[in-house]
Design a protein around this motif. Structure first.
Motif, PDB file in Angstrom:
ATOM      1  N   LEU A  57       0.836  -1.208   0.000  1.00 22.90           N
ATOM      2  CA  LEU A  57       0.000   0.000   0.000  1.00 22.90           C
ATOM      3  C   LEU A  57       0.868   1.253   0.000  1.00 22.90           C
ATOM      4  CD1 LEU A  57      -2.764  -1.209   2.465  1.00 22.90           C
ATOM      5  CD2 LEU A  57      -3.106  -0.595   0.057  1.00 22.90           C
ATOM      6  N   TRP A  58       1.912   1.272   0.841  1.00 25.37           N
ATOM      7  CA  TRP A  58       2.783   2.440   0.890  1.00 25.37           C
ATOM      8  C   TRP A  58       3.555   2.613  -0.404  1.00 25.37           C
ATOM      9  CZ3 TRP A  58       2.072   6.591   3.150  1.00 25.37           C
ATOM     10  CH2 TRP A  58       1.567   6.657   4.440  1.00 25.37           C
ATOM     11  N   ALA A  59       3.989   1.517  -1.000  1.00 29.94           N
ATOM     12  CA  ALA A  59       4.697   1.608  -2.281  1.00 29.94           C
ATOM     13  C   ALA A  59       3.778   2.197  -3.353  1.00 29.94           C
ATOM     14  CB  ALA A  59       5.202   0.230  -2.707  1.00 29.94           C
ATOM     15  N   THR A  60       2.528   1.782  -3.350  1.00 32.72           N
ATOM     16  CA  THR A  60       1.561   2.301  -4.320  1.00 32.72           C
ATOM     17  C   THR A  60       1.331   3.795  -4.114  1.00 32.72           C
ATOM     18  OG1 THR A  60       0.494   0.139  -4.387  1.00 32.72           O
ATOM     19  CG2 THR A  60      -0.766   2.004  -5.257  1.00 32.72           C
ATOM     20  N   VAL A  61       1.191   4.208  -2.863  1.00 31.78           N
ATOM     21  CA  VAL A  61       1.015   5.637  -2.568  1.00 31.78           C
ATOM     22  C   VAL A  61       2.242   6.417  -3.037  1.00 31.78           C
ATOM     23  CG1 VAL A  61       0.838   7.345  -0.704  1.00 31.78           C
ATOM     24  CG2 VAL A  61      -0.604   5.298  -0.664  1.00 31.78           C
ATOM     25  N   THR A  62       3.414   5.888  -2.783  1.00 34.21           N
ATOM     26  CA  THR A  62       4.647   6.566  -3.205  1.00 34.21           C
ATOM     27  C   THR A  62       4.677   6.724  -4.719  1.00 34.21           C
ATOM     28  OG1 THR A  62       5.833   5.662  -1.301  1.00 34.21           O
ATOM     29  CG2 THR A  62       7.163   6.460  -3.140  1.00 34.21           C
ATOM     30  N   ILE A  63       4.325   5.674  -5.431  1.00 35.59           N
ATOM     31  CA  ILE A  63       4.307   5.743  -6.894  1.00 35.59           C
ATOM     32  C   ILE A  63       3.286   6.779  -7.366  1.00 35.59           C
ATOM     33  CG2 ILE A  63       3.690   4.455  -8.987  1.00 35.59           C
ATOM     34  CD1 ILE A  63       4.982   1.988  -7.511  1.00 35.59           C
ATOM     35  N   LEU A  64       2.110   6.793  -6.764  1.00 36.98           N
ATOM     36  CA  LEU A  64       1.101   7.791  -7.141  1.00 36.98           C
ATOM     37  C   LEU A  64       1.601   9.208  -6.877  1.00 36.98           C
ATOM     38  CD1 LEU A  64      -2.237   6.154  -5.950  1.00 36.98           C
ATOM     39  CD2 LEU A  64      -1.603   6.765  -8.296  1.00 36.98           C
ATOM     40  N   MET A  65       2.325   9.393  -5.787  1.00 30.56           N
ATOM     41  CA  MET A  65       2.850  10.719  -5.460  1.00 30.56           C
ATOM     42  C   MET A  65       3.908  11.170  -6.463  1.00 30.56           C
ATOM     43  SD  MET A  65       1.412  12.089  -2.895  1.00 30.56           S
ATOM     44  CE  MET A  65      -0.020  11.439  -2.072  1.00 30.56           C
ATOM     45  N   ILE A  66       4.632  10.212  -7.007  1.00 28.81           N
ATOM     46  CA  ILE A  66       5.679  10.554  -7.979  1.00 28.81           C
ATOM     47  C   ILE A  66       5.084  10.747  -9.368  1.00 28.81           C
ATOM     48  CG2 ILE A  66       7.734   9.690  -9.173  1.00 28.81           C
ATOM     49  CD1 ILE A  66       8.423   8.271  -6.469  1.00 28.81           C
ATOM     50  N   VAL A  67       4.248   9.820  -9.814  1.00 31.30           N
ATOM     51  CA  VAL A  67       3.703   9.843 -11.170  1.00 31.30           C
ATOM     52  C   VAL A  67       2.596  10.877 -11.312  1.00 31.30           C
ATOM     53  CG1 VAL A  67       2.488   8.462 -12.899  1.00 31.30           C
ATOM     54  CG2 VAL A  67       4.346   7.444 -11.574  1.00 31.30           C
ATOM     55  N   ARG A  68       1.715  10.976 -10.331  1.00 30.44           N
ATOM     56  CA  ARG A  68       0.592  11.913 -10.342  1.00 30.44           C
ATOM     57  C   ARG A  68      -0.099  11.962 -11.690  1.00 30.44           C
ATOM     58  NH1 ARG A  68       2.840  17.356  -8.805  1.00 30.44           N
ATOM     59  NH2 ARG A  68       4.381  16.687 -10.261  1.00 30.44           N
ATOM     60  N   PRO A  69      -0.934  10.978 -11.976  1.00 32.29           N
ATOM     61  CA  PRO A  69      -1.636  10.963 -13.267  1.00 32.29           C
ATOM     62  C   PRO A  69      -2.341  12.297 -13.531  1.00 32.29           C
ATOM     63  CG  PRO A  69      -2.092   8.972 -12.025  1.00 32.29           C
ATOM     64  CD  PRO A  69      -1.335   9.882 -11.113  1.00 32.29           C
ATOM     65  N   GLY A  70      -2.140  12.802 -14.708  1.00 39.38           N
ATOM     66  CA  GLY A  70      -2.760  14.078 -15.075  1.00 39.38           C
ATOM     67  C   GLY A  70      -1.948  15.274 -14.641  1.00 39.38           C
ATOM     68  N   SER A  71      -0.745  15.034 -14.117  1.00 37.33           N
ATOM     69  CA  SER A  71       0.087  16.128 -13.659  1.00 37.33           C
ATOM     70  C   SER A  71       0.456  17.048 -14.817  1.00 37.33           C
ATOM     71  CB  SER A  71       1.357  15.565 -13.028  1.00 37.33           C
ATOM     72  OG  SER A  71       2.282  16.601 -12.776  1.00 37.33           O
ATOM     73  N   THR A  72       0.571  18.307 -14.512  1.00 36.06           N
ATOM     74  CA  THR A  72       0.958  19.278 -15.535  1.00 36.06           C
ATOM     75  C   THR A  72       2.451  19.571 -15.478  1.00 36.06           C
ATOM     76  OG1 THR A  72       0.434  21.087 -14.015  1.00 36.06           O
ATOM     77  CG2 THR A  72      -1.298  20.397 -15.558  1.00 36.06           C
ATOM     78  N   THR A  73       3.186  18.854 -14.647  1.00 34.08           N
ATOM     79  CA  THR A  73       4.627  19.108 -14.524  1.00 34.08           C
ATOM     80  C   THR A  73       5.418  18.456 -15.625  1.00 34.08           C
ATOM     81  OG1 THR A  73       5.020  17.195 -13.118  1.00 34.08           O
ATOM     82  CG2 THR A  73       4.485  19.277 -12.007  1.00 34.08           C
ATOM     83  N   GLY A  74       4.760  17.545 -16.371  1.00 35.03           N
ATOM     84  CA  GLY A  74       5.458  16.856 -17.452  1.00 35.03           C
ATOM     85  C   GLY A  74       6.286  15.684 -16.978  1.00 35.03           C
ATOM     86  N   ALA A  75       6.303  15.431 -15.693  1.00 35.57           N
ATOM     87  CA  ALA A  75       7.085  14.300 -15.161  1.00 35.57           C
ATOM     88  C   ALA A  75       6.351  13.007 -15.319  1.00 35.57           C
ATOM     89  CB  ALA A  75       7.385  14.547 -13.686  1.00 35.57           C
TER      90      ALA A  75
END
Length: 149
Positions: free
Chosen positions: A131-149
């Protein structure tokens, strides 16, 4: 202010959640060793120490979502789907830790456990870590992010 809040949020996650995930993962094998050698004070002491680390850092970990909410509010992303999923998964991880991991660790520390109990505990600990690994991935990837990352 956003950078400060984000920095505190990330540091709190590393400092608070990291030790819980490591100590919780180390606990089942340490408990098996202690069950195999109940007269070994070092094995028993290791299990007690790992349980104490999990309990203390679980409380300290409350800082992570507090600063997470402050950061998200400052960034204006509180309604984003990735954040809502992350919040739900964080709450689920906390529930797994408080309801399934810590009580089973406590029972093993008190001497009320079996090898099978350590296997079940390892499963719940793995779920907590996933669960924590998934949260970490979501925090990094952030689907729909406008940062381009």
């Amino acid at each position: 202010m956003t950078k400060f809040l984000l920095a505190v949020h990330v540091l709190a996650a590393v400092v608070a959640v990291g030790p819980v995930t490591v100590a919780a993962s180390m606990f089942p094998p340490a408990a098996r060793r202690a069950l195999a050698s109940p007269d070994d004070p070092r094995a028993v002491g290791t299990v007690e120490l790992l349980h104490r680390i999990c309990r203390v850092y679980a409380v300290v970990g409350v800082v992570v979502p507090v600063f997470g909410f402050a950061t998200a509010s400052d960034m204006g992303v509180l309604g984003s789907a990735w954040l809502i999923v992350s919040i739900a998964l964080t709450a689920l991880a906390a529930l797994v830790l408080v309801a399934l991991v810590l009580p089973r660790q406590g029972a093993l520390v008190e001497g009320g456990g079996t090898r099978e109990a350590t296997v079940r505990l390892a499963m719940f600990t793995g779920l907590f870590n996933l669960l924590w690994a998934t949260v970490t991935i979501l925090m990094i990837v952030r689907p729909g992010s406008t940062t381009g990352a």
